[in-house]
Design an enzyme around this catalytic site. Structure first.
Site, PDB file in Angstrom:
ATOM      1  N   LYS A 108      -4.937  -3.974 -14.944  1.00  0.00           N
ATOM      2  CA  LYS A 108      -6.045  -4.268 -14.034  1.00  0.00           C
ATOM      3  C   LYS A 108      -7.139  -5.037 -14.771  1.00  0.00           C
ATOM      4  O   LYS A 108      -7.253  -4.916 -15.987  1.00  0.00           O
ATOM      5  CB  LYS A 108      -6.656  -2.947 -13.519  1.00  0.00           C
ATOM      6  N   ARG A 156       3.022   5.175  -5.568  1.00  0.00           N
ATOM      7  CA  ARG A 156       4.172   5.379  -4.679  1.00  0.00           C
ATOM      8  C   ARG A 156       5.402   5.811  -5.462  1.00  0.00           C
ATOM      9  O   ARG A 156       6.282   6.470  -4.920  1.00  0.00           O
ATOM     10  CB  ARG A 156       4.417   4.103  -3.858  1.00  0.00           C
TER      11      ARG A 156
HETATM   12  N1  BES Z   1      -4.910   3.432  -7.745  1.00  0.00           N
HETATM   13  C1  BES Z   1      -4.727   2.137  -7.207  1.00  0.00           C
HETATM   14  C2  BES Z   1      -5.366   1.940  -5.838  1.00  0.00           C
HETATM   15  C3  BES Z   1      -6.866   1.963  -5.806  1.00  0.00           C
HETATM   16  C4  BES Z   1      -7.595   0.793  -5.931  1.00  0.00           C
HETATM   17  C5  BES Z   1      -7.544   3.149  -5.603  1.00  0.00           C
HETATM   18  C6  BES Z   1      -8.972   0.835  -5.889  1.00  0.00           C
HETATM   19  C7  BES Z   1      -8.932   3.189  -5.554  1.00  0.00           C
HETATM   20  C8  BES Z   1      -9.649   2.032  -5.700  1.00  0.00           C
HETATM   21  C9  BES Z   1      -3.225   1.865  -7.055  1.00  0.00           C
HETATM   22  O1  BES Z   1      -2.401   2.469  -8.004  1.00  0.00           O
HETATM   23  C10 BES Z   1      -3.028   0.403  -7.213  1.00  0.00           C
HETATM   24  O2  BES Z   1      -3.300  -0.105  -8.256  1.00  0.00           O
HETATM   25  N2  BES Z   1      -2.559  -0.239  -6.154  1.00  0.00           N
HETATM   26  C11 BES Z   1      -2.331  -1.637  -6.181  1.00  0.00           C
HETATM   27  C12 BES Z   1      -1.038  -1.915  -5.458  1.00  0.00           C
HETATM   28  C13 BES Z   1      -0.573  -3.330  -5.570  1.00  0.00           C
HETATM   29  C14 BES Z   1      -0.165  -3.652  -6.993  1.00  0.00           C
HETATM   30  C15 BES Z   1       0.589  -3.525  -4.647  1.00  0.00           C
HETATM   31  C16 BES Z   1      -3.497  -2.313  -5.477  1.00  0.00           C
HETATM   32  O3  BES Z   1      -3.992  -1.790  -4.487  1.00  0.00           O
HETATM   33  O4  BES Z   1      -3.929  -3.354  -5.955  1.00  0.00           O
HETATM   34 MN    MN Z   2      -2.217   1.298  -9.754  1.00  0.00          MN
END
Ligand code: BES
Ligand code: MN
Ligand code: ZN
Length: 499
Positions: free
Chosen positions: A279, A353
């Site tokens: 990230k 997931r």
């Molecule tokens: N934990 C994150 C989702 C999230 C983002 C929670 C911001 C709270 C605040 C999750 O694991 C994630 O990173 N999801 C990705 C999925 C994508 C790679 C398909 C996302 O939402 O960017």
């Molecule tokens: Mn994630």
């Protein structure tokens, strides 16, 4: 803060402040409030006439009694228009009032639940929501701040009943409110804790503590045991971290059969860096909250064990970090989940997931009759619904309706999202059964459709709390940081399923 339910007359109560409600467009004061006004030589009526007390929601006016009443002060709280009042507005107004009085170092305060204004609210519920508002609204997380607080704590809050029979009813509501609010605050504590002190092992230790305190059955699976069960998806996420993963299972048995009536599954990523699909560093610190789902189901089952409904509940928390390293999962890798399905990894940041796939498969294997999963799953859910409400997805409208109603009761907003089969196709992989990212479009729905691959036909609801688990602002009973959402919804849901 100690809350006590006692018999007493608010007009004669000695306290730093007695708290009374005031409505917008109030025609005539009556009962205790009229008596208090009279004792103050009509101060409330006067201030209302001059427009200083309007009765606007959350308006707080402090009047000094200067010996005219046994109490030092009267705090008049605005509740808005009587016909627009809701239980959640009462929670919020009580919370704002408690914080305001705390700010002025008031240590003893007294409330009257009668006349709080909702004709259809009985005294038991009034005491419950007042207790919730007070405990949720005065929550703080200051354990790492070494400088002293600027204010003292409210030591005692009295809820007054007019006679012994009222006290019995109020006491009941207070007890329930305390269990529920303390559960939400427990989840807040766990989520606010930084990830260096809330590792998967720390979560397991917390589970042990809760199991001992509330007589829950506890199972904690280690990496080897997960391997034996074939939890390849969870282990794939865990393989990049030095912290050992933990698969935590808590069980409450209040029903007479041995069946699991409902499994509460919570995402327990104690830190989500994204892994190799790392990230951006900006805001990454928020990802200590990626175990909110896990904290939520642990807190909810602890409350349930205290309320003791006739139902069997299991809380399942797959807990691991998601970090990049030489051993980490890589884009393009293929994993096999516990139910035998193969998953092509497109992004290691879609890790929630993956761990839920195995946790849901586990719940199914144990024969759970319904499954609720709670997860900070997708940023896309925040784009869709903002930070206002949780997204609900599922395969059984009856169960979804119960979840929505439970959320409404708690004042935790939830909105149902569509689950048309057409969305499922976006998760198709050419070299495995599914891929873990469905593309940019409808990201929160494709994530839910991914989970549906592991639930089969069992009644199931998925709650995406990415937007609602944390808040920036102090507002009503919300305090900056972890919100404790949706602990109270889950408790209400289990109680409604038990009925
Ligand atoms: N934990 C994150 C989702 C999230 C983002 C929670 C911001 C709270 C605040 C999750 O694991 C994630 O990173 N999801 C990705 C999925 C994508 C790679 C398909 C996302 O939402 O960017
Ligand atoms: Mn994630
Ligand atoms: Zn995550």
């Amino acid at each position: 803060m100690e809350i006590k339910v006692v018999t007493g007359d608010i007009v004669k109560t000695k306290a730093d402040a007695i708290v009374i409600p005031f409505f917008k467009d109030n025609e005539q004061l009556s009962g205790d409030i009229a008596n208090i006004d009279q004792a103050l030589d009509g101060a409330i009526t006067q201030l209302n006439k001059r427009g200083e007390i309007k009765g606007k929601l959350n308006e707080i006016t402090i009047i000094h009694c200067l010996g005219k009443l046994p109490s030092e002060r009267v705090a008049v709280i605005g509740l808005g228009k009587k016909e627009e009042l809701t239980k959640n507005k009462i929670r919020g107004a009580i919370a704002e009032t408690c914080r305001r009085l705390r700010q002025s170092n008031m240590e003893n305060i007294a409330f009257i639940p009668q006349g709080i204004g909702l004709d259809d609210i009985d005294l038991e519920i009034a005491a419950q929501i007042m207790t919730e508002g007070a405990l949720l609204g005065t929550y703080t997380f200051q354990k790492y701040v070494t400088s002293k607080e600027e204010h003292s704590e409210i030591k005692q809050l009295l809820i007054l009943g007019r006679d012994d029979s009222e006290v019995v009813v109020l006491e009941q509501g207070y007890r329930k409110g305390k269990i529920i609010a303390e559960a939400a605050n427990l989840a807040r504590d766990m989520v606010n804790e930084p990830s260096n002190n809330m590792t998967p092992t720390d979560m397991a230790e917390m589970a042990k503590k809760l199991a001992d305190t509330y007589k829950l059955e506890l199972t904690i699976l280690n990496r080897e045991q997960m391997k034996d069960l074939g939890m390849g998806a969870l282990l794939g996420v865990a393989q990049g971290s030095q912290q050992p993963p933990k698969f935590i299972v808590l069980r409450y048995s209040g029903g007479d059969s041995s069946e699991i009536d409902v499994a509460l599954v919570g995402k327990g990523i104690t830190f989500d860096s994204g892994g190799i699909s790392i990230k951006p560093s900006n805001g990454m610190e928020e990802m200590k909250s990626d175990m909110t789902g896990g904290a939520t189901v642990m807190a909810a089952i602890s409350a349930i064990a205290q309320i003791k409904p006739e139902i069997n509940v299991m809380a399942i928390i797959p807990a691991t970090e998601n970090l990049p390293s030489g051993t980490a999962l890589k884009p393009g890798d293929i994993l096999t989940a516990m139910n035998g399905k193969t998953i092509e990894i497109l992004s290691t940041d879609a890790e929630g997931r993956l761990i839920l796939a195995d946790a849901i498969s586990y719940a199914r294997k144990l024969g759970a009759k319904s499954i609720i999963d709670v997860a900070t799953l997708t940023g896309a859910c925040i784009i869709a619904l903002g930070k206002v409400c949780t997204g609900a997805f599922g395969n059984n409208q009856e169960l979804i309706n119960k979840v929505l109603a439970s959320g409404m009761e708690a004042g935790e907003l939830i909105w149902q999202m569509p689950m048309f089969d057409e969305f499922k196709e976006l998760n198709k992989s050419s070299i495995a059964d599914v891929k873990n990212v469905g593309g940019r479009e409808a990201g929160s729905i494709t994530a839910a459709q991914f989970l549906a691959e592991f639930t089969d036909d069992i009644p199931w609801v998925h709650l995406d709390i990415a937007g609602t688990s944390m808040t920036e602002k102090e507002r009503n009973y919300q305090i900056k940081g972890a919100t404790g959402v949706p602990v109270r919804t889950l408790i209400n849901l289990v109680l409604s399923l038990a009925k």
